[in-house]
Design an enzyme around this catalytic site. Structure first.
Site, mmCIF file in Angstrom:
data_model
loop_
_atom_site.group_PDB
_atom_site.id
_atom_site.type_symbol
_atom_site.label_atom_id
_atom_site.label_comp_id
_atom_site.label_asym_id
_atom_site.label_seq_id
_atom_site.Cartn_x
_atom_site.Cartn_y
_atom_site.Cartn_z
ATOM 1 N N HIS A 4 -5.165 1.064 1.840
ATOM 2 C CA HIS A 4 -4.223 1.755 2.709
ATOM 3 C C HIS A 4 -4.609 3.222 2.809
ATOM 4 C CE1 HIS A 4 -2.217 2.216 -1.346
ATOM 5 N NE2 HIS A 4 -2.227 3.464 -0.940
HETATM 6 P P1 TYD Z 1 0.849 -1.089 -3.989
HETATM 7 O O1 TYD Z 1 0.993 0.047 -3.011
HETATM 8 O O2 TYD Z 1 0.513 -2.435 -3.420
HETATM 9 O O3 TYD Z 1 -0.214 -0.718 -5.099
HETATM 10 P P2 TYD Z 1 -1.766 -0.351 -4.874
HETATM 11 O O4 TYD Z 1 -1.798 0.844 -3.984
HETATM 12 O O5 TYD Z 1 -2.290 -0.048 -6.224
HETATM 13 O O6 TYD Z 1 -2.461 -1.532 -4.258
HETATM 14 O O7 TYD Z 1 2.209 -1.169 -4.803
HETATM 15 C C1 TYD Z 1 2.637 -2.369 -5.441
HETATM 16 C C2 TYD Z 1 4.142 -2.481 -5.326
HETATM 17 O O8 TYD Z 1 4.801 -1.412 -6.002
HETATM 18 C C3 TYD Z 1 4.637 -2.454 -3.904
HETATM 19 O O9 TYD Z 1 5.644 -3.461 -3.792
HETATM 20 C C4 TYD Z 1 5.287 -1.115 -3.723
HETATM 21 C C5 TYD Z 1 5.707 -0.756 -5.140
HETATM 22 N N1 TYD Z 1 5.638 0.692 -5.412
HETATM 23 C C6 TYD Z 1 6.803 1.405 -5.570
HETATM 24 O O10 TYD Z 1 7.922 0.879 -5.487
HETATM 25 N N2 TYD Z 1 6.715 2.747 -5.847
HETATM 26 C C7 TYD Z 1 5.520 3.366 -5.946
HETATM 27 O O11 TYD Z 1 5.474 4.614 -6.199
HETATM 28 C C8 TYD Z 1 4.309 2.610 -5.753
HETATM 29 C C9 TYD Z 1 2.956 3.257 -5.832
HETATM 30 C C10 TYD Z 1 4.421 1.274 -5.490
#
Ligand code: TYD
Length: 136
Positions: free
Chosen positions: A50
């Site tokens: 992303h």
């Molecule tokens: P995600 O963005 O998929 O992690 P990465 O960037 O490492 O692939 O995040 C995983 C899950 O956690 C998603 O459901 C969103 C949640 N999340 C939060 O609630 N707060 C946060 O600060 C972050 C980074 C993720």
């Protein structure tokens, strides 16, 4: 802008071990509004994929190893993080992916914004259009 930028942290070493510290503006170049960490990672399961519209981040691999791919819409570059005394700064319209996480990987992320799902761009083609229109 040159990317990805690596930030080196000062290690304070003594006979008890080592310590690294960081704070707002030194050397983290933003006000830290959120901290999260990633652990219990599975080998072969990449993360990220992303771009953030506004949030700036520093990713630090406290334990283990991973490879961070950063893409500005024109070029993709990667950096291996394998030491707790450095972090990669992801600032501006940059797509990020995290690959090759070892099973013992412990990733600390410092972010300039609180969590906001609307700050994310998950579609790579959307990212390319945004990034190229900003830079072009
Ligand atoms: P995600 O963005 O998929 O992690 P990465 O960037 O490492 O692939 O995040 C995983 C899950 O956690 C998603 O459901 C969103 C949640 N999340 C939060 O609630 N707060 C946060 O600060 C972050 C980074 C993720």
């Amino acid at each position: 802008m040159e990317f990805p930028q690596l930030i080196s942290f000062n290690r304070v070493s003594d006979e008890r071990g080592e310590l690294v510290f960081m704070e707002e503006n030194s050397p983290i170049p933003f006000r830290i509004q959120r901290v999260y960490y990633i652990f219990n990672t599975l080998e072969g399961k990449p993360r990220g994929f992303h771009c953030h519209r506004h949030s700036e981040q520093v990713v630090i691999c406290l334990r283990g190893q991973c490879r961070v791919v950063v893409d500005d819409g024109w070029q993709r570059k990667d950096v291996v993080l394998a030491s707790p005394d450095q972090g990669v700064l992801i600032q501006g319209m940059l797509w990020r992916e995290i690959h090759d996480l070892t099973a013992d990987c412990l990733l600390l992320v410092l972010a300039s914004e609180t969590y906001d799902p609307t700050d994310y761009i998950y579609d790579y083609d959307d990212f390319i259009s945004h990034a190229r229109s900003q830079q072009g």
